[in-house]
Enzyme design. Structure first.
Site, mmCIF file in Angstrom:
data_model
loop_
_atom_site.group_PDB
_atom_site.id
_atom_site.type_symbol
_atom_site.label_atom_id
_atom_site.label_comp_id
_atom_site.label_asym_id
_atom_site.label_seq_id
_atom_site.Cartn_x
_atom_site.Cartn_y
_atom_site.Cartn_z
ATOM 1 N N ASN A 174 0.833 -1.194 0.000
ATOM 2 C CA ASN A 174 0.000 0.000 0.000
ATOM 3 C C ASN A 174 0.864 1.238 0.000
ATOM 4 O O ASN A 174 2.013 1.215 0.459
ATOM 5 C CB ASN A 174 -0.962 0.003 1.205
ATOM 6 C CG ASN A 174 -0.354 0.617 2.446
ATOM 7 O OD1 ASN A 174 -0.445 1.825 2.661
ATOM 8 N ND2 ASN A 174 0.296 -0.189 3.272
ATOM 9 N N PHE A 233 5.651 6.121 14.277
ATOM 10 C CA PHE A 233 7.029 6.437 13.912
ATOM 11 C C PHE A 233 7.451 5.541 12.755
ATOM 12 O O PHE A 233 8.630 5.219 12.624
ATOM 13 C CB PHE A 233 7.970 6.163 15.101
ATOM 14 C CG PHE A 233 7.748 7.010 16.325
ATOM 15 C CD1 PHE A 233 7.365 8.352 16.225
ATOM 16 C CD2 PHE A 233 7.958 6.483 17.595
ATOM 17 C CE1 PHE A 233 7.176 9.133 17.367
ATOM 18 C CE2 PHE A 233 7.783 7.261 18.747
ATOM 19 C CZ PHE A 233 7.385 8.591 18.621
ATOM 20 N N SER A 234 6.517 5.132 11.909
ATOM 21 C CA SER A 234 6.875 4.002 11.054
ATOM 22 C C SER A 234 6.239 3.922 9.677
ATOM 23 O O SER A 234 6.586 3.009 8.925
ATOM 24 C CB SER A 234 6.575 2.713 11.821
ATOM 25 O OG SER A 234 5.345 2.810 12.534
ATOM 26 N N CYS A 235 5.332 4.823 9.295
ATOM 27 C CA CYS A 235 4.768 4.719 7.946
ATOM 28 C C CYS A 235 5.901 4.921 6.938
ATOM 29 O O CYS A 235 6.611 5.922 6.997
ATOM 30 C CB CYS A 235 3.672 5.770 7.729
ATOM 31 S SG CYS A 235 3.052 5.735 6.022
ATOM 32 N N CYS A 442 3.703 -42.296 1.293
ATOM 33 C CA CYS A 442 4.446 -41.823 0.118
ATOM 34 C C CYS A 442 3.739 -42.263 -1.158
ATOM 35 O O CYS A 442 3.314 -43.414 -1.275
ATOM 36 C CB CYS A 442 5.865 -42.401 0.161
ATOM 37 S SG CYS A 442 6.826 -42.042 -1.321
ATOM 38 N N CYS A 452 16.630 -33.207 -3.255
ATOM 39 C CA CYS A 452 17.846 -33.646 -2.570
ATOM 40 C C CYS A 452 19.027 -33.587 -3.532
ATOM 41 O O CYS A 452 20.134 -33.230 -3.145
ATOM 42 C CB CYS A 452 17.676 -35.062 -2.033
ATOM 43 S SG CYS A 452 19.132 -35.647 -1.147
ATOM 44 N N CYS A 482 13.990 -32.598 1.962
ATOM 45 C CA CYS A 482 13.046 -33.612 1.466
ATOM 46 C C CYS A 482 11.695 -33.494 2.179
ATOM 47 O O CYS A 482 10.639 -33.536 1.552
ATOM 48 C CB CYS A 482 13.633 -35.007 1.641
ATOM 49 S SG CYS A 482 14.159 -35.374 3.327
ATOM 50 N N CYS A 486 7.980 -32.416 0.426
ATOM 51 C CA CYS A 486 7.047 -33.547 0.234
ATOM 52 C C CYS A 486 5.599 -33.053 0.197
ATOM 53 O O CYS A 486 5.120 -32.464 1.171
ATOM 54 C CB CYS A 486 7.212 -34.572 1.360
ATOM 55 S SG CYS A 486 5.986 -35.900 1.234
HETATM 56 C C1 LIG Z 1 -3.759 -0.001 3.636
HETATM 57 C C2 LIG Z 1 -2.942 0.132 4.868
HETATM 58 C C3 LIG Z 1 -2.958 1.326 5.573
HETATM 59 C C4 LIG Z 1 -2.191 1.467 6.726
HETATM 60 N N1 LIG Z 1 -2.233 2.631 7.421
HETATM 61 C C5 LIG Z 1 -1.533 2.753 8.581
HETATM 62 C C6 LIG Z 1 -1.652 3.910 9.378
HETATM 63 O O1 LIG Z 1 -2.365 4.850 9.066
HETATM 64 N N2 LIG Z 1 -0.933 3.947 10.532
HETATM 65 C C7 LIG Z 1 -0.135 2.932 10.947
HETATM 66 O O2 LIG Z 1 0.489 3.025 12.010
HETATM 67 N N3 LIG Z 1 -0.031 1.795 10.210
HETATM 68 C C8 LIG Z 1 -0.713 1.688 9.051
HETATM 69 N N4 LIG Z 1 -0.655 0.511 8.343
HETATM 70 C C9 LIG Z 1 0.172 -0.593 8.850
HETATM 71 C C10 LIG Z 1 -0.668 -1.613 9.637
HETATM 72 O O3 LIG Z 1 -1.252 -1.045 10.767
HETATM 73 C C11 LIG Z 1 0.199 -2.822 10.073
HETATM 74 O O4 LIG Z 1 1.234 -2.343 10.887
HETATM 75 C C12 LIG Z 1 0.800 -3.601 8.920
HETATM 76 O O5 LIG Z 1 -0.049 -3.611 7.815
HETATM 77 C C13 LIG Z 1 1.156 -5.040 9.290
HETATM 78 O O6 LIG Z 1 0.018 -5.768 9.696
HETATM 79 P P1 LIG Z 1 -0.845 -6.716 8.687
HETATM 80 O O7 LIG Z 1 0.096 -7.639 8.005
HETATM 81 O O8 LIG Z 1 -1.861 -7.366 9.565
HETATM 82 O O9 LIG Z 1 -1.495 -5.780 7.710
HETATM 83 C C14 LIG Z 1 -1.393 0.387 7.174
HETATM 84 C C15 LIG Z 1 -1.397 -0.825 6.463
HETATM 85 C C16 LIG Z 1 -2.151 -0.962 5.324
HETATM 86 C C17 LIG Z 1 -2.137 -2.275 4.592
#
Ligand SMILES: Cc1cc2nc3c(=O)[nH]c(=O)nc-3n(C[C@H](O)[C@H](O)[C@H](O)COP(=O)(O)O)c2cc1C
Length: 506
Positions: A174, A233-235, A442, A452, A482, A486
């Protein structure tokens, strides 16, 4: 009586092939009033015992005269319908569980949750109606879509999925940013949710652009009735520099912004961490030192996927181009578990509560995250694919597992898998666990022999008569390739034998 291998194959294969329709025609068509779709869904979400419990004992679909489920199956419109009679028969071969009513409630950061299952911050929890529906269906909390003091301009399309070998959504990409509702509207949603669902847990995910905004947002969502604040802190794909994962990769900024949030609230604070970094422990420790009470992990992983080999654009294709975006869904689960284990193995923050996410679809995935030390679970991608209804099998499957494994609460499962993860130098290297071949199961396909030879140590040959493998123990290193390849699970761990060391060579 059909074999266990047959049962183990047909259940995942046929249930994975089911379209999991809403208002499913198979259920409407069943002359016995069986909720066929619900049984198949439980099987699809690894709750096979729960599925078996839904089948009436006296019913055999194989002898049903009408078999209208087959003629109504929408998959039949494009090929063969789901083999519902045989699928239900295979499910019925499972012993139905004793359904004891285990309490799934758990304390997370001092907040009591009726079960560990929350929607994670994303589109799946972005307004009042959506979250209210999810709460009504059994979700115990929501990390509401990240709220900011600005409304981002979004692109179209913004999602793409990776498909491989008929598995849809192996992974999901996304490029959506934070909430596209105004701060005013979002605060209104939080307020109304807390008023109408006081026992449910509202996690307000926030993202500021500077210290003042972080503090202001913390204060605003606290006043609106949030129970917990999650700092985004992570988008990984914010259009503006210095936001999201740019912060999470910088421990100093993480500390400054966490401290600003701490100034604006007395609620528990979660720092949501980025996996786009080698050592998540470093920013996590910075967050905790600056006032965070818990960690949420993982956000999405930077990715590029689905390069179109005619146009050379990749997905999601926005007028012929795309950008790096966030990868989520089942492909990322091992990566998420690894980061969580790293956090739990880091002594200064080992006891800090963790809300785990990344690829969770079923109760089994959730149980693995809990066993890795998470008290709380968050989910997005699976909800986007299948809807809020996955909560039924998350709850039921978890209860059955806990009851059958002798646990009386979710809390007892937390961290159970942690002692079993050690550093590579601590692994025992003095013995070989040879594979054991179940010659009845098997079918003689030769896949183990092929792998293998081409990917292993040439220890297997194929018997001319029946195609079954013959092992040369002097060549086998016990790698278990293996067993992994399987298709009928006929190769299992066998005897563990002390290695013969070549003293001269060592
Ligand atoms: C469409 C979409 C929008 C998201 N928007 C946010 C957001 O606004 N804030 C956030 O912290 N994480 C956002 N995330 C991350 C999710 O909260 C989550 O951390 C991540 O997708 C992993 O979890 P999952 O595999 O169950 O989706 C978003 C993820 C997706 C797929």
């Amino acid at each position: 009586m059909k074999s266990t291998a047959y049962q183990e194959l047909i259940i995942p294969q046929e249930s994975a092939g089911c379209f999991l329709c809403e208002n499913a025609p198979c259920t409407k068509a069943c002359p016995y009033g069986l909720a066929v779709d619900s049984v198949i869904r439980s099987a699809r979400f690894e709750n096979t015992k729960g599925a078996a419990a839904k089948l009436p004992q006296e019913l055999s679909c194989l002898t049903c005269e009408t078999q209208e489920c087959l003629s109504s199956c929408l998959k039949g419109k494009i090929g063969n319908p789901v083999d519902i009679p045989n699928l239900l028969e295979a499910i019925s071969m499972n012993e139905a569980p004793v359904l004891t009513d285990i309490d799934l409630s758990i304390d997370f950061c001092g907040v009591s949750c009726e079960n560990p299952f929350f929607l994670s911050s994303s589109v799946v929890g972005s307004n009042y109606e959506m979250v209210a529906k999810a709460f009504d269906m059994g979700w115990s909390g929501v990390a509401f879509k990240t709220i900011g003091a600005f409304v981002p301009d979004e692109v179209s399309p913004r999602f793409d999925a990776m498909h491989k070998e008929s598995v849809p959504f192996v992974g999901f990409k996304n490029i959506e940013q934070i909430s596209d509702s105004s701060l005013h509207d979002n605060l209104g949603y939080l307020k109304k949710l807390k008023q109408n669902y006081p026992a449910k847990i509202i996690v307000a995910s926030i993202m500021g652009r500077n210290l003042g905004e972080w503090e202001m947002l913390a204060r605003a969502v606290t006043e609106a009735g949030a129970d917990i604040i999650e700092c985004n802190f992570s988008c990984p794909h914010m259009a503006e520099d210095g936001l999201g994962s740019d912060v999470g990769q910088n421990p100093e900024l993480v500390a400054e912004y966490t401290a600003a949030v701490r100034k604006g609230t007395s609620l528990p604070i979660l720092a949501k961490m980025t996996p786009n970094i080698g050592n998540m422990e470093i920013p996590a420790m910075a967050a905790v030192k600056a006032g965070a009470d818990g960690i949420a992990a993982i956000n999405t992983i930077k990715s590029i996927m689905n390069v179109n080999l005619s146009s050379f654009s990749s997905g999601p294709d926005v007028n012929g181009v795309t950008s790096v975006g966030g990868y989520s869904g089942k492909a990322v689960k091992p990566i998420a578990l690894r980061f969580i284990q790293n956090l739990k193995a880091c002594e200064p923050i080992a006891n800090v509560p963790v809300s785990g996410m990344g690829g969770i679809e079923t109760w089994r995935d959730a149980a693995e995250f809990i066993a890795m030390g998470c008290e709380n679970i968050q989910i997005t991608t699976s909800v986007m694919q299948y809807g809020y209804r996955i909560i039924d099998d998350l709850i039921e499957g978890m209860k059955i597992y806990l009851a059958e494994s002798g646990f009386s609460s979710v809390g007892e499962l937390v961290g159970k898998a942690l002692p079993q993860i050690v550093s590579t130098e601590k692994l025992e290297r003095d013995s070989i666990c040879y594979p054991r071949f179940n010659r009845t199961a098997c079918v003689g396909c030769g896949r183990c022999v092929l792998s293998c030879y081409d990917g292993g140590h040439q220890a297997l040959t194929q018997n001319d008569n029946d195609g079954k493998p013959v092992m040369n123990a002097s060549k086998c290193v016990g790698c278990h390739l293996c067993a992994v390849v399987c298709p009928v699970k006929a190769i299992l761990p066998g005897t563990r034998v002390k290695k013969k060391r070549n003293e001269a060579a060592s």
